[in-house]
Design an enzyme around this catalytic site. Structure first.
Site, short mmCIF file in Angstrom:
data_model
loop_
_atom_site.label_atom_id
_atom_site.label_comp_id
_atom_site.label_asym_id
_atom_site.label_seq_id
_atom_site.Cartn_x
_atom_site.Cartn_y
_atom_site.Cartn_z
N LYS A 1 -10.34 -5.47 9.68
CA LYS A 1 -10.11 -6.40 10.78
C LYS A 1 -10.16 -5.69 12.14
O LYS A 1 -10.18 -6.34 13.18
CB LYS A 1 -8.76 -7.10 10.61
CG LYS A 1 -8.68 -8.01 9.38
CD LYS A 1 -7.33 -8.69 9.32
CE LYS A 1 -7.22 -9.58 8.08
NZ LYS A 1 -7.03 -8.80 6.84
N THR B 1 -8.77 -21.47 5.55
CA THR B 1 -9.01 -21.54 7.00
C THR B 1 -10.33 -22.22 7.31
O THR B 1 -10.41 -23.09 8.19
CB THR B 1 -9.02 -20.12 7.60
OG1 THR B 1 -7.82 -19.45 7.20
CG2 THR B 1 -9.08 -20.17 9.11
N ILE C 1 0.83 -1.20 0.00
CA ILE C 1 0.00 0.00 0.00
C ILE C 1 0.87 1.26 0.00
O ILE C 1 0.62 2.20 -0.75
CB ILE C 1 -0.95 0.02 1.21
CG1 ILE C 1 -1.86 -1.21 1.20
CG2 ILE C 1 -1.80 1.29 1.22
CD1 ILE C 1 -2.73 -1.33 -0.03
N SER D 1 12.99 -1.37 5.75
CA SER D 1 13.59 -2.41 4.90
C SER D 1 14.39 -1.74 3.79
O SER D 1 13.83 -1.11 2.90
CB SER D 1 12.50 -3.30 4.30
OG SER D 1 13.03 -4.10 3.25
N ASN E 1 -9.69 -6.91 2.25
CA ASN E 1 -8.54 -7.62 1.69
C ASN E 1 -8.06 -6.92 0.43
O ASN E 1 -8.85 -6.64 -0.47
CB ASN E 1 -8.95 -9.06 1.33
CG ASN E 1 -8.27 -10.07 2.21
OD1 ASN E 1 -7.92 -9.79 3.35
ND2 ASN E 1 -8.09 -11.26 1.69
N SER F 1 -1.57 -8.01 -2.33
CA SER F 1 -0.65 -7.33 -1.42
C SER F 1 0.24 -8.36 -0.74
O SER F 1 -0.12 -9.54 -0.62
CB SER F 1 -1.41 -6.51 -0.38
OG SER F 1 -2.21 -7.34 0.44
#
Length: 267
Positions: free
Chosen positions: A148, A210, A29, A51, A185, A189
């Site tokens: 979430k 899941t 993103i 990073s 979602n 990504s």
């Protein structure tokens, strides 16, 4: 639902001529946000990422694009949002007008196994950057959040919900306009389900789901970035903005479709 359309005039007025800082700029993103910001003629883009390799990649990508479109200065800055002195140094030096805070741990199972790191990065990192944003005169701070965070059932979701509460508290007490954006979602990504399914299929299976009844909302990476930009332009401070995501899709159906697209048959 139909793809999200961006109000380009509104976003242009929001970003043109501004110094814009993106945390987590090497992520899915964050990097797309930086690419889209570049198209609105900002004065400067600050890419903050811990990073080194991810930062190098987005810096090189942006410089290639900007030679074609706009000559916008790009600063690649190695830094961790948990490092307050370093982040203070960056904001004091560059004085950004807009901050898009995309730096976060987002992998749900991994954060279940490492809850302290989820809280440290998603809550503590957000608080650090938000406090500094107000101290150094940032006009608008946009937190990239997730669906979430709604009635969270995971450490990752709970950490993002607390980050939202931090932002809303600061919005009531500070001069900077703080707001958050939630979406579902994001397809393709890093760490999301679709790249995982592709790797499992390439490895000969099995493709793991899941639960067969699990459903999620889906959107593309460019859509997610457009939502964040538009929310930043629209927000007055204190809001949690949510895209109308359309209908949920069964994860099992996504896995089945990907298997069929490779010419194989699910069983």
């Amino acid at each position: 639902r139909r793809p999200v359309a961006l109000d380009e005039k509104l976003v242009s007025e929001f970003l043109e001529g501004k110094t814009v800082l993106v945390t987590g700029a090497g992520g899915s993103i964050g990097s797309e946000l930086a690419r889209q910001v570049a198209g609105f003629r900002p004065a400067r883009i600050l890419l903050v990422e811990r990073s080194e390799f991810a930062l190098f990649e987005i810096e090189q990508d942006l410089k290639r694009r900007l030679r074609t479109f706009n000559d916008v200065p790009v600063e690649a800055i190695v830094a961790d949002v948990g490092d307050v002195p370093r982040m203070a140094q960056i904001l004091a030096l560059h004085r950004p007008s807009v901050v898009f805070h995309a730096a976060a741990h987002k992998h749900v199972p991994m954060m279940e196994a490492n809850p302290g790191e989820a809280i440290k990065n998603n809550v503590g990192g957000t608080r650090n950057v938000a406090d500094l944003a107000d101290r150094f005169g940032v006009s608008r701070f946009v937190l990239v959040s997730t669906d979430k965070a709604v009635k969270p059932s995971s450490i990752m979701g709970a950490s993002k919900r607390v980050a939202e509460l931090v932002i809303q508290d600061l919005a009531r007490r500070k001069g900077t306009r703080f707001l958050a954006v939630r979406f579902g979602n994001v397809m393709d990504s890093a760490g999301s389900v679709i790249p995982t399914f592709r790797e499992q299929i390439a490895g000969g299976g099995p493709v793991t789901v899941t639960h067969p009844d699990m459903k999620r909302y889906f959107m593309t990476i460019p859509e997610a970035a457009r939502l964040v930009l538009q929310a930043g332009a629209l927000g007055r401070g204190g809001e949690i903005l949510v895209l109308e995501m359309g209908e949920q899709v069964k994860i099992l159906d996504v896995a089945t479709a990907l298997i069929k697209l490779t010419g194989l048959k699910p069983f």
